[in-house]
Scaffold this active site. Structure first.
Site, PDB file in Angstrom:
ATOM      1  N   GLU A 175      26.382  20.561  37.367  1.00 44.14           N
ATOM      2  CA  GLU A 175      27.583  21.324  37.424  1.00 44.14           C
ATOM      3  C   GLU A 175      27.639  21.283  38.540  1.00 44.14           C
ATOM      4  O   GLU A 175      26.441  21.684  39.499  1.00 44.14           O
ATOM      5  CB  GLU A 175      27.726  22.432  36.393  1.00 44.14           C
ATOM      6  N   GLU A 214      37.503  31.937  40.085  1.00 39.34           N
ATOM      7  CA  GLU A 214      37.349  32.376  39.223  1.00 39.34           C
ATOM      8  C   GLU A 214      36.805  34.532  39.596  1.00 39.34           C
ATOM      9  O   GLU A 214      36.730  34.796  40.369  1.00 39.34           O
ATOM     10  CB  GLU A 214      35.936  32.131  38.698  1.00 39.34           C
TER      11      GLU A 214
END
Length: 221
Positions: A115, A206
């Protein structure tokens, strides 16, 4: 935002199974926009919220999107490509936050399972602060801190797995510009931080128990 990352990535990974992918369908802004992913105007998009915050995500014309959120939960969304590559990404817009949030190029690879984030702007939490310091790289007019961490038995795009997390965190924050992903990928590789087969790559907004809004345009497709 350690726990935030693992929670979000699990949910984003799960959207393919939990919601049928949409193709060229604009999401209608509402109190809580449904989770999903797909293509819109040739761009890949992904959106997830845990439902804990009043959050809306809307796909706009071309590579544009907007997102707004209130406090109380986790959320992530954006537009880009699937698969990711070592492309140069140009984005522009406005990004406003109060609390814990990122504006970043965000993606995954498989074999190895990784990730990764290239963080362009962030709120009250610097994600490199609790990861292993791997040095710096200078790119696109700023120094970026490079960091690596291991996520053990955490949710991922392939279920609960142990995987590596790579970070480049820009020190001269911005909300518009170009990101040369090859520079970051090469810098990571020089430090033994290798990538695998690319999955998606988006310019993501986010939020984690914070408030904010963003209107971002990405140079996709």
């Amino acid at each position: 935002m350690v726990s935030f990352t693992s929670i979000i990535t699990a949910a984003v990974a799960a959207t393919g199974a939990l919601a049928a992918p949409a193709t060229d369908v604009s999401l209608v802004a509402r109190q809580n926009t449904p989770n999903g992913e797909g293509t819109h105007n040739g761009c890949f998009w992904s959106w997830w919220s845990d439902g804990g915050a009043r959050a809306t995500y809307t796909n706009g014309a071309g590579g544009s999107y907007s997102v707004s959120w209130g406090s109380g939960g986790n959320l992530v969304g954006g537009k880009g490509w699937n698969p990711g590559t070592a492309r140069t990404i140009t984005y522009s817009g406005t990004y406003n936050y109060n609390g814990n949030s990122y504006l970043a190029v965000y993606g995954w690879t498989r074999n190895p399972l990784v990730e990764y984030y290239v963080v362009e702007n962030f709120g009250t939490y610097d994600p490199s602060s609790q990861s292993q310091n791997k040095g710096t790289v200078t790119s696109d007019g700023s120094s970026y801190k490079i960091a690596q961490s291991t996520r053990t038995n955490q949710p991922s795009i392939d279920g609960t797995r142990t995987f590596q997390q790579y970070w480049s965190v820009r020190q001269n924050k911005r909300s518009s510009g170009s990101v040369n992903m090859k520079t970051h990928f090469d810098a990571w590789a020089s430090k033994g931080m290798n990538l695998g087969q690319h999955y998606y790559q988006i310019v993501a907004t986010e939020g984690y128990f914070s408030t904010g809004n963003a209107q971002i345009t990405v140079n996709c497709p």
